[in-house]
Design a protein around this motif. Structure first.
Motif, PDB file in Angstrom:
ATOM      1  N   HIS A  22     -21.968 -38.493   3.500  1.00  0.00           N
ATOM      2  CA  HIS A  22     -23.006 -39.497   3.303  1.00  0.00           C
ATOM      3  C   HIS A  22     -23.278 -39.690   1.811  1.00  0.00           C
ATOM      4  O   HIS A  22     -23.587 -38.736   1.106  1.00  0.00           O
ATOM      5  CB  HIS A  22     -24.293 -39.067   4.007  1.00  0.00           C
ATOM      6  CG  HIS A  22     -25.408 -40.053   3.838  1.00  0.00           C
ATOM      7  ND1 HIS A  22     -25.385 -41.303   4.429  1.00  0.00           N
ATOM      8  CD2 HIS A  22     -26.553 -40.001   3.115  1.00  0.00           C
ATOM      9  CE1 HIS A  22     -26.474 -41.966   4.088  1.00  0.00           C
ATOM     10  NE2 HIS A  22     -27.205 -41.203   3.300  1.00  0.00           N
ATOM     11  N   GLU A  47     -31.026 -45.075   6.369  1.00  0.00           N
ATOM     12  CA  GLU A  47     -30.171 -43.872   6.420  1.00  0.00           C
ATOM     13  C   GLU A  47     -30.712 -42.847   7.411  1.00  0.00           C
ATOM     14  O   GLU A  47     -30.645 -41.645   7.182  1.00  0.00           O
ATOM     15  CB  GLU A  47     -30.051 -43.287   4.996  1.00  0.00           C
ATOM     16  CG  GLU A  47     -29.520 -44.325   4.011  1.00  0.00           C
ATOM     17  CD  GLU A  47     -29.368 -43.839   2.573  1.00  0.00           C
ATOM     18  OE1 GLU A  47     -29.525 -42.642   2.312  1.00  0.00           O
ATOM     19  OE2 GLU A  47     -29.088 -44.706   1.710  1.00  0.00           O
ATOM     20  N   THR A 105     -26.185 -46.877   7.018  1.00  0.00           N
ATOM     21  CA  THR A 105     -25.100 -45.897   7.009  1.00  0.00           C
ATOM     22  C   THR A 105     -25.664 -44.506   7.250  1.00  0.00           C
ATOM     23  O   THR A 105     -26.611 -44.136   6.558  1.00  0.00           O
ATOM     24  CB  THR A 105     -24.281 -45.986   5.698  1.00  0.00           C
ATOM     25  OG1 THR A 105     -23.207 -45.026   5.770  1.00  0.00           O
ATOM     26  CG2 THR A 105     -25.085 -45.725   4.432  1.00  0.00           C
ATOM     27  N   PRO A 106     -25.146 -43.765   8.255  1.00  0.00           N
ATOM     28  CA  PRO A 106     -24.231 -44.174   9.309  1.00  0.00           C
ATOM     29  C   PRO A 106     -24.835 -45.317  10.132  1.00  0.00           C
ATOM     30  O   PRO A 106     -26.032 -45.352  10.357  1.00  0.00           O
ATOM     31  CB  PRO A 106     -24.099 -42.927  10.180  1.00  0.00           C
ATOM     32  CG  PRO A 106     -24.556 -41.783   9.342  1.00  0.00           C
ATOM     33  CD  PRO A 106     -25.534 -42.337   8.372  1.00  0.00           C
ATOM     34  N   ASN A 107     -23.932 -46.178  10.568  1.00  0.00           N
ATOM     35  CA  ASN A 107     -24.370 -47.397  11.240  1.00  0.00           C
ATOM     36  C   ASN A 107     -24.679 -47.170  12.723  1.00  0.00           C
ATOM     37  O   ASN A 107     -23.978 -46.446  13.417  1.00  0.00           O
ATOM     38  CB  ASN A 107     -23.252 -48.446  11.083  1.00  0.00           C
ATOM     39  CG  ASN A 107     -23.428 -49.661  11.965  1.00  0.00           C
ATOM     40  OD1 ASN A 107     -23.077 -49.646  13.134  1.00  0.00           O
ATOM     41  ND2 ASN A 107     -23.984 -50.716  11.406  1.00  0.00           N
ATOM     42  N   VAL A 142     -19.552 -44.777   8.578  1.00  0.00           N
ATOM     43  CA  VAL A 142     -20.154 -44.194   7.382  1.00  0.00           C
ATOM     44  C   VAL A 142     -19.496 -44.891   6.190  1.00  0.00           C
ATOM     45  O   VAL A 142     -18.279 -44.789   6.015  1.00  0.00           O
ATOM     46  CB  VAL A 142     -19.907 -42.669   7.331  1.00  0.00           C
ATOM     47  CG1 VAL A 142     -20.433 -42.084   6.021  1.00  0.00           C
ATOM     48  CG2 VAL A 142     -20.567 -41.987   8.525  1.00  0.00           C
ATOM     49  N   PHE A 143     -20.290 -45.608   5.412  1.00  0.00           N
ATOM     50  CA  PHE A 143     -19.723 -46.352   4.285  1.00  0.00           C
ATOM     51  C   PHE A 143     -19.251 -45.385   3.198  1.00  0.00           C
ATOM     52  O   PHE A 143     -19.996 -44.498   2.787  1.00  0.00           O
ATOM     53  CB  PHE A 143     -20.762 -47.324   3.705  1.00  0.00           C
ATOM     54  CG  PHE A 143     -20.970 -48.547   4.556  1.00  0.00           C
ATOM     55  CD1 PHE A 143     -21.662 -48.475   5.758  1.00  0.00           C
ATOM     56  CD2 PHE A 143     -20.449 -49.776   4.162  1.00  0.00           C
ATOM     57  CE1 PHE A 143     -21.847 -49.599   6.552  1.00  0.00           C
ATOM     58  CE2 PHE A 143     -20.632 -50.914   4.940  1.00  0.00           C
ATOM     59  CZ  PHE A 143     -21.329 -50.824   6.136  1.00  0.00           C
TER      60      PHE A 143
END
Ligand code: PMP
Ligand code: GLN
Length: 446
Positions: A251, A239, A207-209, A215-216
């Motif tokens: 984040h 990360e 995350t971010p993927n 973004v979880f």
């Protein structure tokens, strides 16, 4: 396979096999170790070469085609031309100046006091942090849960450590009308829970993927954290794009959630942090009980990463700590610059008939190409996924390079996601304009 290759070489060199193969090898059946079987193909090696061969406008591989900030370049220059010690070995687990500032910098977001010696390992990029983690933690037959789509190297790294990857996909859910967002892609909590077994050793979170840009959210991380705590599983949290947040995304470090510090390895990259991917400085942070095992792998393989590069990165973080939250902060400026590029790319893709998924973070945007019909008849790679063939065709015929998204999926789920391609928008405006020109001319001709 390798053996027959060496026979062929010998024949062409007009020598007998006996002369070419050392006696120990004559006894064994194959030269290579079984752990590298099936991991010989690499998307970056293949598509970066193709883009270069065809001199394509490159929105493929994720690197900025602009300079890093002056303060990083100057710091690197000073490190190289300064004290003799910057050209010599430094501390195995991290240059003292760097681990000190990393500890100071991250203790707030980790919600944890960080000991520079015990809780940090500096590595050759985030790649080596991942490699040390899997080698140190995964045993033969252990299961590692990987969330799809995933940065491609996780799977081969788990395999090379003897583990078995278990995949769980982020599933697209219908969002409101209009542009889709990476936030509409989510894990199904029940499906995720069903992947944890007695053999589960770790779960990999990004995350971010990359490639989706998801973004979880804290609530989503909490679901993963609860399962990790319940099953005694380690979370490997990649990360590397943590500073690159767009719109209102935030984040959150999963290591900062209750009960997670002691079971999380948090991985970062100076290359992505300072727009200098060639620096190859990364780090792993976590509790001493886990980090000590990563150090065992590191000290017996790489030992340490380039001293001068670490010195420059240390300066970069010192400078950022001084300017944090102020307009001069690079961590504030970079996402602002990228926000505009992301917007422009999305508009362009929509106007040529592709359907982009708006990323909440990171370097990349994926787009649905199912409405773009092209004649991909190429008998040489008919068995490849559609997106691979599409991108190869686009590089060769349109001079534009991107990356097929099915490369970020397991073989079993690849088929469901072969209608997407990934664009990198961390590029000069002139590069983005060149790509736009290609796409517009193409859409007019259709
Ligand atoms: N993780 C992710 C998600 C990436 O996209 C990359 C590529 N930058 C890496 C790890 C590797 O980072 P580095 O270049 O620092 O080795
Ligand atoms: N992380 C980069 C990307 O996703 C590329 C990594 C590489 O080139 N090996 O584009």
């Amino acid at each position: 396979m390798l053996r027959s290759a060496s026979i062929l070489k010998c024949q062409s060199g007009k020598k007998t096999l006996r002369h070419c193969v050392p006696s120990q090898l004559r006894m064994s059946r194959q030269l290579h170790a079984r752990r590298i079987e099936g991991v010989d193909k690499n998307i970056w090696v293949e598509f970066t070469k193709l883009a270069a061969d065809y001199k394509a406008v490159n929105l493929g591989q994720g690197f900025p085609d602009f300079s890093p900030p002056d303060f990083v370049k100057e710091a690197f220059g000073r490190a190289v031309s300064g004290d003799f010690s910057h050209h010599q070995y430094t501390h195995a687990f991290g240059h003292p100046a760097l681990v000190k500032i990393l500890a100071q910098f991250f203790q707030g977001s980790l919600g944890q006091e960080i000991d520079p010696k015990d809780n940090i390992l500096v590595t050759v990029g985030a790649y080596q942090a991942l490699h040390c983690t899997f080698q140190a933690l995964v045993d033969e037959g252990d299961e590692v849960i990987i969330i799809e789509p995933f940065f491609d190297c996780y799977h081969p790294m788990v395999k090379m450590a003897g583990g078995r990857a278990v995949f769980v996909p982020l599933r697209p859910k219908a969002g409101p009308e209009g542009l889709q967002s990476s936030s509409h892609w989510a894990l199904d909590p029940e499906e995720l829970a069903g992947k944890f077994t007695q053999r589960t050793k770790a779960i990999v979170l990004n995350t971010p993927n990359n490639p989706l840009g998801k973004v979880f959210k804290r609530e989503e991380l909490q679901v993963i954290a609860d399962l990790c705590v319940k099953h005694g599983v380690v979370c490997v949290s990649d990360e590397v794009y943590e500073w690159l947040m767009y719109d209102r995304a935030q984040h959150v470090k999963i290591a900062s959630l209750p009960g997670m510090w002691e079971r999380t390895v948090t991985i970062g990259s100076a290359g992505k942090t300072f727009s200098a991917t060639g620096l190859k400085v990364g780090w792993a942070m976590g509790p001493e009980s886990i980090l000590k095992h990563l150090k065992t792998v590191h000290q017996n393989s790489v030992y340490h990463c380039a001293t001068a590069a670490q010195e420059a990165v240390a300066y970069g973080f010192e400078r950022e700590l001084e300017h944090y939250g102020k307009p001069e902060s690079y961590f504030l400026q970079l996402p602002q610059t990228l926000h505009g590029k992301r917007q422009k790319l999305a508009e362009c893709l929509v106007s040529v008939g592709m359907q982009p998924i708006m990323p909440e973070g990171g370097y990349f945007m994926i787009a649905d190409i199912s409405t773009i019909r092209v004649d991909l008849q190429d008998p040489h790679n008919a068995d490849e996924p559609y997106d691979y063939r599409f991108v190869k065709w686009m590089i060769k015929n349109k001079g534009l390079a991107t990356i097929p998204v099915s490369a970020f999926y397991s073989p079993e789920n690849q088929k469901d996601f072969e209608n997407y391609i990934r664009f990198c928008f961390v590029k000069e405006d002139s590069t983005l304009r060149a790509a736009e020109k290609i796409l517009r001319e193409w859409s007019v001709k259709k």
